[in-house]
Design a protein around this motif. Sequence first.
Motif, PDB file in Angstrom:
ATOM      1  N   ALA A  14      -0.170   4.608  -4.882  1.00 23.06           N
ATOM      2  CA  ALA A  14       0.848   4.863  -3.852  1.00 23.06           C
ATOM      3  C   ALA A  14       0.317   5.830  -2.804  1.00 23.06           C
ATOM      4  CB  ALA A  14       2.112   5.423  -4.503  1.00 23.06           C
ATOM      5  N   CYS A  15      -0.513   6.779  -3.244  1.00 19.11           N
ATOM      6  CA  CYS A  15      -1.122   7.720  -2.305  1.00 19.11           C
ATOM      7  C   CYS A  15      -2.053   6.994  -1.352  1.00 19.11           C
ATOM      8  CB  CYS A  15      -1.865   8.811  -3.080  1.00 19.11           C
ATOM      9  SG  CYS A  15      -2.768   9.971  -2.041  1.00 19.11           S
ATOM     10  N   GLN A  16      -2.863   6.081  -1.895  1.00 18.30           N
ATOM     11  CA  GLN A  16      -3.756   5.299  -1.045  1.00 18.30           C
ATOM     12  C   GLN A  16      -2.964   4.432  -0.064  1.00 18.30           C
ATOM     13  OE1 GLN A  16      -6.294   3.162  -3.750  1.00 18.30           O
ATOM     14  NE2 GLN A  16      -7.094   5.037  -4.691  1.00 18.30           N
ATOM     15  N   ALA A  17      -1.833   3.898  -0.551  1.00 15.62           N
ATOM     16  CA  ALA A  17      -0.971   3.112   0.328  1.00 15.62           C
ATOM     17  C   ALA A  17      -0.380   3.990   1.426  1.00 15.62           C
ATOM     18  CB  ALA A  17       0.139   2.446  -0.482  1.00 15.62           C
ATOM     19  N   PHE A  18      -0.078   5.242   1.090  1.00 13.40           N
ATOM     20  CA  PHE A  18       0.425   6.188   2.096  1.00 13.40           C
ATOM     21  C   PHE A  18      -0.616   6.408   3.190  1.00 13.40           C
ATOM     22  CE2 PHE A  18       0.190  10.620   3.521  1.00 13.40           C
ATOM     23  CZ  PHE A  18       1.411  10.753   4.158  1.00 13.40           C
ATOM     24  N   CYS A  19      -1.859   6.623   2.790  1.00 14.63           N
ATOM     25  CA  CYS A  19      -2.922   6.846   3.777  1.00 14.63           C
ATOM     26  C   CYS A  19      -3.116   5.614   4.655  1.00 14.63           C
ATOM     27  CB  CYS A  19      -4.218   7.210   3.061  1.00 14.63           C
ATOM     28  SG  CYS A  19      -4.162   8.781   2.159  1.00 14.63           S
ATOM     29  N   ASP A  20      -3.048   4.444   4.049  1.00 13.41           N
ATOM     30  CA  ASP A  20      -3.168   3.201   4.817  1.00 13.41           C
ATOM     31  C   ASP A  20      -1.979   3.046   5.757  1.00 13.41           C
ATOM     32  OD1 ASP A  20      -4.531   0.406   5.048  1.00 13.41           O
ATOM     33  OD2 ASP A  20      -2.401  -0.036   4.727  1.00 13.41           O
ATOM     34  N   ALA A  56      -6.727  11.711  -5.785  1.00 20.86           N
ATOM     35  CA  ALA A  56      -7.276  11.890  -7.133  1.00 20.86           C
ATOM     36  C   ALA A  56      -6.317  12.677  -8.020  1.00 20.86           C
ATOM     37  CB  ALA A  56      -8.633  12.587  -7.055  1.00 20.86           C
ATOM     38  N   GLY A  57      -5.661  13.677  -7.465  1.00 16.26           N
ATOM     39  CA  GLY A  57      -4.729  14.480  -8.248  1.00 16.26           C
ATOM     40  C   GLY A  57      -3.287  14.086  -8.067  1.00 16.26           C
ATOM     41  N   SER A  58      -3.038  12.939  -7.456  1.00 17.81           N
ATOM     42  CA  SER A  58      -1.672  12.496  -7.211  1.00 17.81           C
ATOM     43  C   SER A  58      -1.059  11.885  -8.466  1.00 17.81           C
ATOM     44  CB  SER A  58      -1.656  11.474  -6.071  1.00 17.81           C
ATOM     45  OG  SER A  58      -0.390  10.898  -5.907  1.00 17.81           O
ATOM     46  N   ASP A  59       0.274  11.920  -8.564  1.00 22.18           N
ATOM     47  CA  ASP A  59       0.972  11.287  -9.681  1.00 22.18           C
ATOM     48  C   ASP A  59       0.816   9.769  -9.655  1.00 22.18           C
ATOM     49  OD1 ASP A  59       1.830  13.754 -10.549  1.00 22.18           O
ATOM     50  OD2 ASP A  59       3.744  13.652  -9.483  1.00 22.18           O
ATOM     51  N   ASN A  60       0.612   9.243  -8.458  1.00 24.75           N
ATOM     52  CA  ASN A  60       0.437   7.803  -8.315  1.00 24.75           C
ATOM     53  C   ASN A  60      -0.676   7.554  -7.292  1.00 24.75           C
ATOM     54  OD1 ASN A  60       0.613   5.025  -7.878  1.00 24.75           O
ATOM     55  ND2 ASN A  60       2.843   4.991  -8.109  1.00 24.75           N
ATOM     56  N   PRO A  61      -1.937   7.498  -7.742  1.00 27.40           N
ATOM     57  CA  PRO A  61      -3.059   7.335  -6.814  1.00 27.40           C
ATOM     58  C   PRO A  61      -2.945   6.099  -5.922  1.00 27.40           C
ATOM     59  CG  PRO A  61      -3.839   7.944  -8.997  1.00 27.40           C
ATOM     60  CD  PRO A  61      -2.387   7.646  -9.132  1.00 27.40           C
ATOM     61  N   ALA A  93       8.609   7.844   2.551  1.00 26.00           N
ATOM     62  CA  ALA A  93       9.665   7.164   1.807  1.00 26.00           C
ATOM     63  C   ALA A  93       9.073   6.087   0.901  1.00 26.00           C
ATOM     64  CB  ALA A  93      10.671   6.554   2.776  1.00 26.00           C
ATOM     65  N   ARG A  94       8.097   5.354   1.392  1.00 23.29           N
ATOM     66  CA  ARG A  94       7.445   4.324   0.579  1.00 23.29           C
ATOM     67  C   ARG A  94       6.717   4.958  -0.606  1.00 23.29           C
ATOM     68  NH1 ARG A  94       5.262  -0.589   3.965  1.00 23.29           N
ATOM     69  NH2 ARG A  94       6.907  -0.849   5.500  1.00 23.29           N
ATOM     70  N   TYR A  95       6.078   6.090  -0.359  1.00 26.41           N
ATOM     71  CA  TYR A  95       5.354   6.771  -1.442  1.00 26.41           C
ATOM     72  C   TYR A  95       6.315   7.251  -2.523  1.00 26.41           C
ATOM     73  CZ  TYR A  95       2.849  10.477  -3.887  1.00 26.41           C
ATOM     74  OH  TYR A  95       2.314  11.281  -4.860  1.00 26.41           O
ATOM     75  N   HIS A  96       7.418   7.840  -2.124  1.00 25.95           N
ATOM     76  CA  HIS A  96       8.375   8.364  -3.097  1.00 25.95           C
ATOM     77  C   HIS A  96       9.099   7.239  -3.835  1.00 25.95           C
ATOM     78  CE1 HIS A  96       8.385  12.228  -0.518  1.00 25.95           C
ATOM     79  NE2 HIS A  96       7.647  12.411  -1.599  1.00 25.95           N
TER      80      HIS A  96
END
Length: 240
Positions: free
Chosen positions: A210-216, A203-208, A230-233
Amino acid sequence: MPISTALDQLHASVKQNRWFWYFTVFNRIALAAGFLPSGFTKIMGERFTSLSVNHPMGHYLEALHKTGFYYPFIGVLQMTAAFFLLIPRMATLGALIYFPIILNIFVLSVAVRFDGSLLTSPLMVLANLYLLCWDYDKLKYIFPFNRLPEQPARPMLPATFRTFPVRFFAGVAATVLLIACLLLTGFDLKPRNHTRDCLTQCAGSDNPQACQAFCDCIHQQGRSLDDCLARYHQAGPSKQ
């Protein structure tokens, strides 16, 4: 004044303060309590956590659990260190056994950003270092600036000074707060223990997205932490 003499005088003054003795006993009990349950679990051959094998720490612990007798061997060392810490005559040996184990746990926790021991492990390392410093008179001859005494050392006087070391304990409190701030807020993302916990960061991420993709990437695909970060950045901040 030679450094060895200065350290001897400092150590003697600390050992004669009853508050430092209380703090030493507290650290010994706290460190022993930290290793007894985990050591017993390993000796019994049970898995240490319920983390998914996709989680970086869960993957490591699952592999560790399947290493045969090495897994309970670590548990034996943990329980041995813990019991030795509770026995005054064996406490120095207990602290020596304890240190490489807890240092490894600390480095591992930071490497995989594991919430379960991210804060406790560095504090346990510092507590262990304090105990080693407390027994400096027994360990000092490993340092090159100390020589073996020609005569046996005089026995240490019992703790008598009751002056409360305000600056020392203020430094302890400040160190705990600093470590908590650095480790709990110093990472842009952490895997967290489960997918739902990981998603709370988005919710507070610069790219929600990409954050969800990171968790997945971590919890569903089981990729390495470095790969998912690396994928998130690479995704960068979202464009609105």
